[in-house]
Enzyme design. Structure first.
Site, PDB file in Angstrom:
ATOM      1  CB  VAL A  62      -0.882   0.021   1.282  1.00 10.65           C
ATOM      2  CG1 VAL A  62      -1.716   1.271   1.361  1.00 10.65           C
ATOM      3  CG2 VAL A  62      -1.744  -1.215   1.357  1.00 10.65           C
ATOM      4  CB  CYS A  63       2.144   3.783  -1.649  1.00 11.25           C
ATOM      5  SG  CYS A  63       1.565   3.886  -3.355  1.00 11.25           S
ATOM      6  NE  ARG A  64      -1.012  11.852  -1.933  1.00 11.96           N
ATOM      7  CZ  ARG A  64      -1.223  12.222  -3.184  1.00 11.96           C
ATOM      8  NH1 ARG A  64      -0.615  11.595  -4.178  1.00 11.96           N
ATOM      9  NH2 ARG A  64      -2.032  13.214  -3.469  1.00 11.96           N
ATOM     10  N   GLY A  66      -0.760   4.119  -5.194  1.00 11.82           N
ATOM     11  CA  GLY A  66      -0.542   2.840  -5.873  1.00 11.82           C
ATOM     12  C   GLY A  66       0.725   2.791  -6.685  1.00 11.82           C
ATOM     13  CG  MET A  90      -3.227   4.704   2.316  1.00 11.27           C
ATOM     14  SD  MET A  90      -4.279   3.430   3.051  1.00 11.27           S
ATOM     15  CE  MET A  90      -5.000   4.351   4.426  1.00 11.27           C
TER      16      MET A  90
END
Length: 98
Positions: A62-64, A66, A90
């Site tokens: 997961v990141c901000r 993708g 996210m």
């Protein structure tokens, strides 16, 4: 590379309470909220923390948005890890946060 939408990840988590979530955002970003139970390993440190990642498990990255998690997924997959990139990151996550 395996991919899931944020909705698919949430359903997957609800069906399997032992899902490994690795959040590759920087520590400052994670302070704003993360998926419950996610482990923060910033992308910039990922290569140095491989020993902390269980190769026998499947991991959702997961990141901000993708993008960074996609880079992390490629790195880990090339090293023999079983990974899934959460598309949308996210920014698209509607599930619970901590």
């Amino acid at each position: 590379m395996n991919r899931m939408t944020t909705q698919e990840v949430e359903k997957y988590m609800n069906a399997n309470n032992k899902v490994s979530i690795i959040d590759v955002r920087e520590t400052e970003e994670v302070r704003a909220g993360k998926i419950p139970g996610a482990v923060n390993i910033p992308l910039s440190l990922l290569e140095f923390r491989l020993q902390d990642i269980d190769k026998s498990k499947e991991h959702v990255l997961v990141c901000r948005s993708g993008n960074r998690s996609g880079m992390a997924a490629q790195l880990l997959q090339s090293r023999g890890y079983n990974v899934i990139n959460m598309d949308g990151g996210m920014l698209d996550w509607d599930g619970p946060t901590e």
